[in-house]
Design an enzyme around this catalytic site. Structure first.
Site, PDB file in Angstrom:
ATOM      1  N   GLY A  47       0.849  -1.181   0.000  1.00 23.24           N
ATOM      2  CA  GLY A  47       0.000   0.000   0.000  1.00 23.24           C
ATOM      3  C   GLY A  47       0.883   1.229   0.000  1.00 23.24           C
ATOM      4  CD  GLN A  52       3.547   5.470   2.975  1.00 18.63           C
ATOM      5  OE1 GLN A  52       2.551   4.910   2.552  1.00 18.63           O
ATOM      6  NE2 GLN A  52       4.653   4.800   3.291  1.00 18.63           N
ATOM      7  CB  CYS A 100       6.311   1.611   7.088  1.00 21.17           C
ATOM      8  SG  CYS A 100       5.628   3.144   6.428  1.00 21.17           S
ATOM      9  CG  LEU A 101       7.084   1.096   0.802  1.00 18.58           C
ATOM     10  CD1 LEU A 101       6.232   1.468  -0.407  1.00 18.58           C
ATOM     11  CD2 LEU A 101       8.295   0.279   0.368  1.00 18.58           C
ATOM     12  CG  HIS A 142       0.641   0.118   7.530  1.00 15.07           C
ATOM     13  ND1 HIS A 142       1.746  -0.290   8.243  1.00 15.07           N
ATOM     14  CD2 HIS A 142       1.095   1.067   6.663  1.00 15.07           C
ATOM     15  CE1 HIS A 142       2.817   0.388   7.830  1.00 15.07           C
ATOM     16  NE2 HIS A 142       2.450   1.222   6.863  1.00 15.07           N
ATOM     17  CD  GLU A 143      -0.721   1.773   3.209  1.00 13.90           C
ATOM     18  OE1 GLU A 143      -0.425   2.977   3.083  1.00 13.90           O
ATOM     19  OE2 GLU A 143       0.130   0.876   3.313  1.00 13.90           O
ATOM     20  CG  HIS A 146       0.834   5.984   6.232  1.00 14.68           C
ATOM     21  ND1 HIS A 146       2.008   6.458   6.774  1.00 14.68           N
ATOM     22  CD2 HIS A 146       1.103   4.716   5.810  1.00 14.68           C
ATOM     23  CE1 HIS A 146       2.945   5.520   6.675  1.00 14.68           C
ATOM     24  NE2 HIS A 146       2.427   4.449   6.106  1.00 14.68           N
TER      25      HIS A 146
HETATM   26 ZN    ZN Z   1       3.472   2.706   5.812  1.00 14.97          ZN
END
Ligand code: ZN
Length: 189
Positions: A47, A52, A100-101, A142-143, A146
């Site tokens: 995701g 991000q 997480c990216l 998780h998304e 953000h």
């Molecule tokens: Zn993340």
């Protein structure tokens, strides 16, 4: 492709704002959606949320297709979620190891709701309401976090579970694959 910002960037700690109906059809937002999908795929994410890539709007994309970063994750068709809401459906939860990216190289153990209802607009402004269970439910939580300036490390109960990807692969991946299989068996995804 856009640059993925990393932990410490202020945009990751702000509450993203809603996309207005007029904005949704605009080239700026439609291009953002295309770029999120492309950037997520190139980075191997499950995701990617607009904050991000430095954009404080309530938009994220999710997709899992044979993901080598997450070999235990069931496939998840591409979704574009605009102004989404995620609501837990039961008191049940499970432990999962997330990455997480925007936090390169780190993973940690935390708890996610096992069943959620997601309600969102797609890129054409159509409303969708769906029930998502298991590991996939964790992906949406998780998304969604953000969009509220929350990162997975905030939810890690025991910081001693934090691990580099290399150490995860060396010392935990096998045991966690078993846990993940049990979650998929129990919740179907
Ligand atoms: Zn993340």
């Amino acid at each position: 492709m856009r640059e993925i910002v990393t932990i410490g960037h202020p945009v990751l700690r702000e509450r993203a704002r809603e996309v207005t109906p007029e904005e949704l059809g605009s080239p700026a937002v439609q291009t953002l959606v295309d770029d999120l999908v492309e950037t997520m795929r190139a980075a191997g994410g499950a995701g990617l949320a607009a904050p991000q890539v430095g954009v404080g709007l309530r938009v994220y994309v999710t997709e899992v297709r044979d993901n080598p970063r997450y070999p235990y994750k069931p496939d998840l068709p591409l979704r574009v979620l605009v102004d989404p809401e995620v609501r837990p459906l039961s008191g049940e939860s499970f432990e999962v190891v997330e990455g997480c990216l925007s936090i390169p190289g780190l993973r940690g153990r935390l708890r996610r709701h096992a069943e959620v209802e997601i309600s969102y607009l797609d890129r054409d402004g159509e409303r969708h309401v769906e029930v998502i269970r298991g590991l996939s439910a964790g992906t949406f939580q998780h998304e969604q976090d953000h969009l509220d300036g929350v990162l997975f490390v905030d939810r890690v109960e025991d910081p001693r579970t934090l691990t580099s990807w290399e150490s995860f692969v060396a010392f935990q991946a096998e045991a966690f694959a078993e846990e993940a299989r049990a979650i998929v068996e129990r919740w179907g995804s």
